[in-house]
Design an enzyme around this catalytic site. Structure first.
Site, short mmCIF file in Angstrom:
data_model
loop_
_atom_site.label_atom_id
_atom_site.label_comp_id
_atom_site.label_asym_id
_atom_site.label_seq_id
_atom_site.Cartn_x
_atom_site.Cartn_y
_atom_site.Cartn_z
N GLY A 25 0.94 -0.76 -0.64
CA GLY A 25 -0.06 0.29 -0.15
C GLY A 25 1.18 1.23 0.45
O GLY A 25 2.20 0.82 -0.19
N SER A 26 0.58 3.19 0.35
CA SER A 26 0.97 3.61 0.00
C SER A 26 1.96 4.15 1.66
O SER A 26 2.92 4.18 0.83
CB SER A 26 -0.22 4.79 -0.09
N GLU A 28 3.88 1.97 2.57
CA GLU A 28 4.81 0.64 2.45
C GLU A 28 5.57 1.39 1.13
O GLU A 28 7.05 0.36 0.71
CB GLU A 28 4.07 -0.86 2.20
N GLU A 47 -4.53 -9.86 1.94
CA GLU A 47 -3.30 -10.31 2.66
C GLU A 47 -3.19 -11.64 3.31
O GLU A 47 -2.22 -12.20 4.35
CB GLU A 47 -3.83 -9.30 3.81
N HIS A 70 0.07 -3.66 4.74
CA HIS A 70 -0.50 -2.38 4.81
C HIS A 70 -1.35 -1.88 5.88
O HIS A 70 -2.63 -2.29 5.78
CB HIS A 70 -1.39 -2.08 2.93
N HIS A 281 -11.85 -30.08 20.56
CA HIS A 281 -12.80 -29.38 19.65
C HIS A 281 -14.13 -29.29 19.92
O HIS A 281 -14.09 -28.87 20.93
CB HIS A 281 -12.03 -29.35 19.03
N GLY A 408 -7.36 -24.43 12.12
CA GLY A 408 -8.45 -24.55 11.59
C GLY A 408 -8.93 -23.43 10.81
O GLY A 408 -10.28 -23.73 10.71
#
Length: 536
Positions: A25-26, A28, A47, A70, A281, A408
């Site tokens: 993004g800007s 970075e 991402e 970002h 679980h 998971g």
């Protein structure tokens, strides 16, 4: 003048972190604009996919991977994937661009407000340097923290105007640092555990993913054989720590209290290595252990050791601990029960492999893949409703042969397969993905195509969230909405992203498609229409 940007790249180079996974993004751009030519940038279109690729890459290499996200929005998009990295003990150095330092307090657009709080509790460490001259030291702290036991992800937010600033005079010390973890376990603890194992009439081993991460698989085999002990893999297995064709191998423990207790009945001592005790679980209450059974726990994670509800725990590096125990225990005779029978062999696919509905049966699909795959194939599995069939069918012998989302969280499989194949190009990666799971990370196909990463993606398309339907049956909730995902053309999606797509509706079709895919040097997606219900 040496800039923060230049020194940061040098720090990464000296620590072997020359592959960057990101979606820029800007905030970075000032950092990435200085990327040296000897670095490789792997772009993901979301991402979550970026972090998944880095997760697979780091797990396969056993070294930290570098991720560039970002600001807050990009970090948020990656958070679901971060849960898997956290529970897999994956060493990731995650950086995020921050707004110009003097404007952060105003909460201008793309400010990462409370940046160090955002990724917690899914990181070992989170920081935002207090000044530009502390950026390189902060990155150094992050990468060393990521790799020390227990390994795990870390997070650093960097204001983008810091990159052009001059470094301090002490940066040379930071660049030259080396941090090494402890190399073993106290001899007294090994002696104590070995004595308890020797005295046990029927010991059993429960091995977890950290055994595979430490590449302690061979020592685990020696330990099991010297003890004459059966071996279970810890519940919700995210890696394969023991060869599945060894006569001591009994399978994967269920992720429930009562289920585990039932399978451990008859053993007076349980040794759990490299896994939590236990990661349950499904709520299925009961006694934590069979009456009269003792539990010993070896973990590289102090948190896992401290929170366990039973047993005596030792915190130690897994590799040295397993090797030391294998040497310390007294060798016993090979148990008669280990003698193989015909029933223990991997089931072969049936002639047609189809059910009454005309769809392929998942177990037959997996048997066909197992038959055709190279002996050293690596599997990334995210077909969650067929996990039982997978472990019962697929032969895995070598370390680093299996990866599954450790928390998971869906969306791991397709990106992780790309990262694993990128890390281990000498072995073929086969990703077995459910059609529900595939949609969480589908854009990984684009990265695979763009970088020529020859993963074989096998989509088991049953038109439903199979694992969810299984739980709906158990919880009497089959009237819940959103259980089905019909009408998705994965071949068309693959071709749209630049990946060769094929459809297999019969076992001969599947055999041909897998054979061609394994011979290719580019990625392939095979969509297989399977029966909706499978063995969980």
């Amino acid at each position: 003048m040496t800039t923060v940007n230049e020194a940061a790249w040098e720090l990464l180079r000296r620590n072997g972190m020359t592959t960057v996974f990101g979606n820029p993004g800007s905030n970075e751009l000032p950092f990435l604009a200085g990327m040296p030519e000897d670095f490789r940038y792997v772009l993901g279109l979301h991402e979550g996919v970026v972090l998944g690729m880095a997760d697979g890459f780091a797990q396969a290499t056993g070294r930290p991977a570098f991720v560039n996200l970002h600001a807050a929005s990009g970090s948020g998009n990656a958070m679901g994937a971060l849960t898997n990295a956290w529970y897999a003990h994956t060493p990731l150095v995650i950086t995020a661009g921050q707004q110009v330092r003097s404007t952060v307090g105003q909460e201008v657009m793309l400010s990462n407000v409370d940046a160090t709080v955002l990724p917690r509790p899914l990181v070992k460490h989170a920081a935002e340097p207090t000044c530009a001259q502390d950026v390189v030291r902060s990155l150094s702290q992050a990468l060393h923290t990521a790799t020390l036991d227990p390994a795990g992800p870390v997070y650093v937010s960097v204001p983008y105007d810091d990159w052009s600033e001059a470094v301090g005079t002490d940066v040379a010390h930071v660049l030259e640092r080396r941090v090494a973890g402890g190399g073993g376990v106290a001899e007294s603890e090994i002696t104590r555990m070995a004595a308890l194992l020797d005295a046990a009439a029927a010991p059993v081993l429960v091995l977890g993913p950290d055994v595979d991460s430490a590449r302690a698989n061979d020592d685990a085999v020696v330990l099991a054989e010297r003890l004459g002990a059966d071996v279970w893999v810890a519940p919700s297995a995210s890696r394969c720590p023991f060869p599945t064709d060894h006569p001591a191998f009994r399978g994967v423990l269920p992720a429930s209290v009562a289920g585990i207790t039932e399978r451990l009945t008859g053993h007076d001592l349980v040794l759990v290595v490299g896994a939590p005790v236990f990661r349950y679980h499904q709520y299925d209450p009961g006694e934590y252990l069979p009456a009269g059974t003792r539990l010993l726990h070896v973990s590289c994670d102090p948190g896992e050791a401290a929170r366990a509800p039973m047993g005596d725990a030792v915190v130690a590096p897994i590799g040295p601990a397993v090797a030391a125990l294998a040497k310390a225990v007294t060798e016993r005779d090979r148990p008669q029960r280990w003698e193989r029978t015909d029933d223990a062999a991997t089931p072969a696919a049936s002639a047609s492999g189809t059910s009454a509905s005309g769809r392929l049966v998942a177990a037959d699909v997996l048997a066909t893949i197992d038959e055709l795959a190279p002996e050293d194939a690596v599997y990334v599995n995210e077909a969650t409703s067929t996990v039982g069939d997978f472990w019962a069918t697929i032969s895995m012998h070598r370390p680093g042969s299996y990866y599954f989302p450790a928390s998971g969280g869906l969306g791991f499989g397709m990106p992780a397969a790309v990262g694993v194949q990128l890390a281990d190009p000498q072995r073929r990666v086969i990703a077995v993905i459910g059609d529900g799971s595939a949609n969480y990370g589908i854009t990984a196909l684009w990265s695979a195509a763009q970088y020529g990463i020859p993963v074989v993606f096998v989509i088991l398309a049953n038109g439903t969230y199979g694992a969810l339907r299984g739980f709906a049956t158990k919880l009497d909730a089959l009237n819940a909405p959103g259980l089905d995902v019909p009408g998705i053309d994965f071949v068309a999606l693959a071709e749209g992203y630049g990946v060769t797509g094929r459809r297999a509706s019969t076992l001969p079709d599947l055999r041909d498609a897998v054979t061609v895919a394994l011979a290719a040097d580019t990625p392939t997606l095979i969509e297989v229409t399977t029966e909706a219900l499978a063995r969980l």
